[in-house]
Design an enzyme around this catalytic site. Structure first.
Site: not given
Ligand code: NAD
Ligand code: UFG
Length: 338
Positions: A125, A149, A153
């Site tokens: 992302s 989050y 990643k």
């Protein structure tokens, strides 16, 4: 026929990619624990492609199930979408995110290594760029994160790079998505958030369809052209096609390949609302509210590296993204439960 394992293949981006993989002639096997998607997606994929993808309701953290699967099929590559993605929830329950996204990927890679399947395409992302010093963003910009989050990643990116460095037989694609929106042209596959949407587009379409009352625009005092946040919105179909190219060309690539998947154009929240109203004829009730903590002013990609090396480019315009999102939402006011 080349076989590909798609983790998270009944989810939003996974389902669009599965359709294109089938259309490109791949045998597709999906594993998804259905924590954020529904099995009915398989019916929709079948009605679009005429092929029902092979499906197992497995969790990527279940090594024994993965081992059996890798024994049964001869996968050339794994496209790894499975993961949890709610930024707010990740700050409340961080261990759930590290367990699912990080430990899950380690388990998946262990099963892949044992089976000798060493091509992986990972859903990363633009969040790994944190608050970038400038735009457009290039792949070599510094990385940083502001929530669990995003950290999950970045950790997976590091783990996959370390794995590749330890064993040159691995080919790793780290695809950094900007803001995926839109839906399949048929209006039968799309984004179906479980709760009140966190992301802009599903919020806008749910206001337009009458499910939600009013959009709150998070801040109009950013240093952008109209004060609202600017992002690089990319059609989910364009995003999907990058994965098909990576799967098709994996054997020509070596090492770790990090690519931005964006259009290279930024649109503000007000651009989105106005263009949505123009192309759909629906009005969107909105108010300006406080900034959302953690949001950045602007974020868009320089997508030239992926064009040069993978031969991939996003083609679809904003108006098409919004039309397609609206077709999905208006045909399915309650998502897959409609
Ligand atoms: P999604 O939630 O629709 O799809 C993810 C799928 O993974 C779901 O079907 C879910 O049930 C499944 N899943 C989750 N944990 C699993 C597990 N442990 N085992 C098996 N299946 C599991 O999300 P999406 O928007 O399609 O995103 C796909 C990937 O792309 C995710 O990794 C996400 O973090 C990443 N990504 C998404 C965006 C975005 O804005 N949508 C942006 C950047 C990156
Ligand atoms: N916004 C609103 N109102 C809303 C929702 C969003 O004004 O109800 C604004 C945001 O402030 C931002 C823009 O719309 O300016 C886009 O917001 P999204 O939540 O749709 O997307 P983000 O860029 O904030 O986040 C996305 C993904 C994250 C990922 C991040 C960085 O959802 O998972 O990109 O890549 F971490």
């Amino acid at each position: 026929m080349k076989s590909v394992l798609v983790t998270g293949g009944t989810g939003y981006i996974g389902s669009h990619t599965v359709i294109q993989l089938i259309e490109a002639g791949f045998e597709v096997v999906i594993i998804d624990n259905l924590s954020n998607s529904k099995e009915v997606v398989l019916d929709r994929v079948e009605s679009i492609t005429g092929v029902r993808p092979i499906f197992y309701p497995y969790d990527i953290r279940n090594f024994d199930a993965l081992r059996e699967l890798f024994d049964q099929y001869d996968f050339e590559s794994v496209i790894h979408f499975a993961g949890l993605k709610a930024v707010g929830e990740s700050t409340e329950i961080p261990l759930k995110y590290y367990d699912n996204n990080v430990s899950g990927t380690v388990t998946l890679c262990e099963a892949m290594a044992e089976a000798g399947c060493k091509n992986i395409v990972f859903s990363s992302s633009a969040t790994v760029y944190g608050d970038p010093a400038s735009v457009p963003i290039l792949e070599n910009f510094p990385t940083s994160t502001t929530n669990p989050y995003g950290s999950s990643k970045l950790m997976v990116e590091n783990i996959l790079q370390d794995l590749q460095a330890s064993d040159p037989e691995w080919t790793v694609f780290l695809l950094r998505y900007f803001n995926p929106i839109g839906a399949h042209k048929s209006g039968t596959i799309g984004e179906d958030p479980r709760d009140i949407p966190n992301n802009l587009l599903p919020y806008v379409t749910q206001v337009a369809v009458g499910k939600l009352e009013q959009l709150a625009i998070f801040g109009d005092d950013y240093p952008t052209k109209d004060g609202t946040g600017v992002r690089d919105y990319i059609h989910v179909e364009d995003l999907a096609s990058a994965h098909v190219k990576a799967a098709q060309q994996a054997s020509n690539f070596k090492g770790t390949n990090i690519y931005n998947l964006g259009t290279g154009r930024g649109y503000s929240v007000l651009d989105i609302v106005k263009t949505f109203e123009e192309v759909t004829g629906q009005s969107v009730n909105y108010k300006i509210s406080e900034r959302r903590p953690g949001d950045i002013a602007e974020c868009w990609a320089d997508p030239s590296l992926v064009a040069k090396e993978l031969g991939w480019k996003a083609h679809r315009e904003l108006s098409e993204m919004l039309e397609d999102a609206w077709r999905w939402q208006s045909n399915n006011p309650n998502g897959y439960d409609s």
